[in-house]
Write a protein that holds these residues in place. Structure first.
Motif, PDB file in Angstrom:
ATOM      1  N   ILE A 101      42.476  43.654  43.814  1.00 56.94           N
ATOM      2  CA  ILE A 101      43.708  43.989  43.087  1.00 56.94           C
ATOM      3  C   ILE A 101      43.407  44.986  41.976  1.00 56.94           C
ATOM      4  O   ILE A 101      44.112  45.978  41.807  1.00 56.94           O
ATOM      5  CB  ILE A 101      44.363  42.725  42.485  1.00 56.94           C
ATOM      6  CG1 ILE A 101      44.856  41.815  43.609  1.00 56.94           C
ATOM      7  CG2 ILE A 101      45.515  43.104  41.561  1.00 56.94           C
ATOM      8  CD1 ILE A 101      45.191  40.413  43.149  1.00 56.94           C
ATOM      9  N   LEU A 102      42.327  44.724  41.226  1.00 55.72           N
ATOM     10  CA  LEU A 102      41.985  45.633  40.122  1.00 55.72           C
ATOM     11  C   LEU A 102      41.746  47.046  40.643  1.00 55.72           C
ATOM     12  O   LEU A 102      42.220  48.020  40.071  1.00 55.72           O
ATOM     13  CB  LEU A 102      40.743  45.120  39.372  1.00 55.72           C
ATOM     14  CG  LEU A 102      40.940  43.823  38.575  1.00 55.72           C
ATOM     15  CD1 LEU A 102      39.645  43.395  37.913  1.00 55.72           C
ATOM     16  CD2 LEU A 102      42.033  43.978  37.532  1.00 55.72           C
TER      17      LEU A 102
ATOM     18  N   LEU B 255      48.242  40.724  36.198  1.00 53.35           N
ATOM     19  CA  LEU B 255      48.187  40.612  34.735  1.00 53.35           C
ATOM     20  C   LEU B 255      46.889  41.252  34.207  1.00 53.35           C
ATOM     21  O   LEU B 255      46.904  42.010  33.242  1.00 53.35           O
ATOM     22  CB  LEU B 255      48.238  39.130  34.357  1.00 53.35           C
ATOM     23  CG  LEU B 255      48.662  38.808  32.931  1.00 53.35           C
ATOM     24  CD1 LEU B 255      50.117  39.185  32.720  1.00 53.35           C
ATOM     25  CD2 LEU B 255      48.475  37.323  32.659  1.00 53.35           C
ATOM     26  N   TYR B 256      45.779  40.942  34.859  1.00 57.36           N
ATOM     27  CA  TYR B 256      44.494  41.545  34.462  1.00 57.36           C
ATOM     28  C   TYR B 256      44.563  43.056  34.565  1.00 57.36           C
ATOM     29  O   TYR B 256      44.091  43.781  33.688  1.00 57.36           O
ATOM     30  CB  TYR B 256      43.354  41.058  35.376  1.00 57.36           C
ATOM     31  CG  TYR B 256      42.959  39.615  35.214  1.00 57.36           C
ATOM     32  CD1 TYR B 256      43.198  38.939  34.030  1.00 57.36           C
ATOM     33  CD2 TYR B 256      42.320  38.943  36.249  1.00 57.36           C
ATOM     34  CE1 TYR B 256      42.826  37.602  33.891  1.00 57.36           C
ATOM     35  CE2 TYR B 256      41.939  37.619  36.127  1.00 57.36           C
ATOM     36  CZ  TYR B 256      42.195  36.946  34.956  1.00 57.36           C
ATOM     37  OH  TYR B 256      41.824  35.644  34.819  1.00 57.36           O
TER      38      TYR B 256
ATOM     39  N   LEU C 195      34.224  39.251  35.891  1.00 56.22           N
ATOM     40  CA  LEU C 195      33.133  38.547  36.558  1.00 56.22           C
ATOM     41  C   LEU C 195      32.284  37.774  35.557  1.00 56.22           C
ATOM     42  O   LEU C 195      31.890  36.633  35.809  1.00 56.22           O
ATOM     43  CB  LEU C 195      32.242  39.540  37.323  1.00 56.22           C
ATOM     44  CG  LEU C 195      32.831  40.080  38.620  1.00 56.22           C
ATOM     45  CD1 LEU C 195      31.936  41.160  39.218  1.00 56.22           C
ATOM     46  CD2 LEU C 195      33.038  38.962  39.636  1.00 56.22           C
ATOM     47  N   GLY C 196      32.041  38.394  34.406  1.00 56.25           N
ATOM     48  CA  GLY C 196      31.238  37.738  33.378  1.00 56.25           C
ATOM     49  C   GLY C 196      31.881  36.437  32.925  1.00 56.25           C
ATOM     50  O   GLY C 196      31.226  35.390  32.849  1.00 56.25           O
ATOM     51  N   ALA C 197      33.177  36.500  32.625  1.00 53.47           N
ATOM     52  CA  ALA C 197      33.880  35.318  32.136  1.00 53.47           C
ATOM     53  C   ALA C 197      33.998  34.257  33.230  1.00 53.47           C
ATOM     54  O   ALA C 197      33.856  33.051  32.971  1.00 53.47           O
ATOM     55  CB  ALA C 197      35.270  35.712  31.630  1.00 53.47           C
TER      56      ALA C 197
ATOM     57  N   ASP D  31      38.396  45.140  33.120  1.00 50.87           N
ATOM     58  CA  ASP D  31      37.439  45.651  34.099  1.00 50.87           C
ATOM     59  C   ASP D  31      36.921  44.520  34.971  1.00 50.87           C
ATOM     60  O   ASP D  31      36.798  43.385  34.513  1.00 50.87           O
ATOM     61  CB  ASP D  31      36.241  46.276  33.383  1.00 50.87           C
ATOM     62  CG  ASP D  31      36.352  47.785  33.362  1.00 50.87           C
ATOM     63  OD1 ASP D  31      36.880  48.331  34.344  1.00 50.87           O
ATOM     64  OD2 ASP D  31      35.923  48.382  32.365  1.00 50.87           O
ATOM     65  N   ALA D  32      36.587  44.869  36.225  1.00 48.51           N
ATOM     66  CA  ALA D  32      36.084  43.852  37.145  1.00 48.51           C
ATOM     67  C   ALA D  32      34.831  43.183  36.570  1.00 48.51           C
ATOM     68  O   ALA D  32      34.668  41.963  36.656  1.00 48.51           O
ATOM     69  CB  ALA D  32      35.787  44.482  38.495  1.00 48.51           C
TER      70      ALA D  32
END
Lengths: 133, 323
Positions: B170-171, B112-113, B124-126, B119-120
């Motif tokens: 995956i990204l 889904l992402y 990562l931030g969230a 973006d990775a």
């Protein structure tokens, strides 16, 4: 003037880059279009050897200016298995990979100076020079 | 229905990425996950489960404040699904089961992402914000010693890093998929074999010939020779900038294979520079039948096939009298 270009050689696509850089540097040095093609071809052959036999290595291209003589210096270096018999490798038609076997001897024919340093397990360094006439 | 499709997609990706039991175990080892982590995670299971909704909100609030995450937030359907999956993720994180099933669920979220183009670094931030909230809640548990809380949190963090590893993979994998597909389609496009006349084929080659492409060219040429019952092939290499010994070898092999199929190959478009350098290098191409340019090659081919091309005037015979 930054007259040195370095290209790391790991896969087929790098050979294309190396050729392109070589052609550009040769053009900037004032070589004719036919000589540019010859230089690109010699680069193609020696970098192809790196990809085929050593997997990874480095190509360094630079312009030379020695007492009014100008030209191009090409150094291809790898840490591959090395060449056990250099005389044999330099012979026309000899190949351990089922190719045409003209790469090294051909490159030597078209360049003005050609030096190959190699020993089993020590990698291979090919130094080639072509002078502007 | 849609769920079934999603699951099939997750399973397919699982296979493509080589995520089997052994790989999952390796991944756990990489983050240092051990059996002793299980009771520590179990100790905060209730806390995380109870507040899962809050953490999900934290995660998505952080994303909605970022321009980079707009595609994920902007589409209501995607955002809703992502929220739901994120919630399931948080609950699963503290259940102590981190096998194939767990990985499959993470993959669905990862897909889904990837679809939303997240973006990775944004993810990562969230994810860091979310962990920070869980961490402070764990430390605030009054009935436990701070050191126990810390250890629980660190054990959970191993799973968090296990998950991050999956999502980032995956990204990257999905992004590379686009590149792989483009490369494929360039290859497909770049080797057309055209029929010019009955039994006459034209094979224009443009660009760089590497081993892979040489194989494709040979394959599609041989297939076309058979399909069109071709007798003559004109191979035009005007667009090939450099012909070194390897490319020569490929060309020779293609020509030899075509000859075995009963087709005569005429190579055209060798530039003066290339011809000169091939000779200088000592590459033997005299086995090839070469003609200067494409026009000459086609004329030769027509002659071999017995065609005679006449201008309309000459072909019309003597003009009718009296006009």
């Amino acid at each position: 003037m930054s007259a040195e270009v370095s290209v790391s050689i790991e896969r087929d696509a790098d050979i294309v880059t190396a050729r392109h850089e070589g052609r550009q540097l040769a053009a900037a040095a004032g070589f004719s279009s036919a000589d540019q093609t010859i230089i690109a071809l010699a680069i193609s052959e020696i970098t192809r050897n790196i990809v085929s036999y050593a997997q990874c290595g480095k190509l360094t291209l630079s312009r030379m200016d020695e007492g009014g003589r100008r030209g191009i210096l090409i150094v291809a270096q790898d840490d591959g298995p090395g060449i056990p018999d250099i005389d044999l490798a330099m012979r026309d038609g000899y190949s351990t990979a089922g190719s045409l076997g003209v790469g090294l001897p051909g490159a030597r024919r078209v360049m003005d100076e050609f030096e190959l340093v190699s020993a089993p397990g020590k990698g291979t360094t090919v130094t080639m020079k072509k002078w502007l006439r | 229905m849609a769920d079934g499709i999603q699951q099939a997609a997750s399973k397919a990706l699982l296979r493509e990425m080589g995520l089997d039991e052994a790989n999952i175990e390796r991944r756990k080892k990489i983050v240092g996950f051990e059996a002793s982590d299980l009771p520590r995670i179990a100790a905060i299971r209730d806390l995380v489960t109870q507040h899962a909704d809050d953490y999900v909100t934290t995660f998505f609030n952080h994303l909605s404040g970022l321009d980079d995450a707009r595609p994920l937030i902007a589409s209501r359907a995607i955002a809703e699904r992502a929220r739901q999956l994120k919630r399931e993720h948080l609950v699963a994180m503290v259940q102590g089961e981190y096998g194939m099933k767990y990985v499959e669920q993470r993959i669905e979220l990862g897909i889904l992402y990837a679809k939303a183009g997240l973006d990775a670094r944004v993810f990562l931030g969230a994810f860091h914000q979310l962990l920070k909230h869980i961490g402070s809640a764990v430390m605030k548990q009054l009935d436990r010693k701070p050191v126990d809380g810390f250890e629980s949190f660190m054990s959970l963090k191993k799973i968090a890093f296990f998950d991050i590893g999956l999502i980032v993979d995956i990204l990257v994998f999905e992004r590379e998929r686009t590149i792989r597909q483009q490369q494929e389609s360039i290859r497909e496009l770049s080797t057309p074999v055209l029929q010019i006349r009955e039994r006459l084929l034209l094979l224009p080659i443009i660009g760089v010939i590497d081993t892979q492409r040489a194989r494709l060219i040979t394959e599609s040429l041989l297939r076309s020779i058979r399909a069109n019952r071709a007798k003559v092939v004109v191979m035009d290499i005007t667009g090939v900038a450099t012909i070194d010994s390897k490319v020569s070898n490929h060309l020779l092999q293609t020509v030899t294979a075509a000859r075995l199929m009963g087709a005569h190959v005429i190579v055209t478009g060798l530039s003066a520079e290339v011809a000169q350098s091939l000779v200088a290098l000592g590459i033997e191409l005299s086995k090839l039948n070469t003609v200067g340019d494409l026009q000459g090659g086609l004329e030769d081919a027509e002659r071999i096939l017995g065609y005679r091309v006449l201008t309309a005037e000459a072909g019309a015979g003597p003009a009718p009298e009296g006009t």
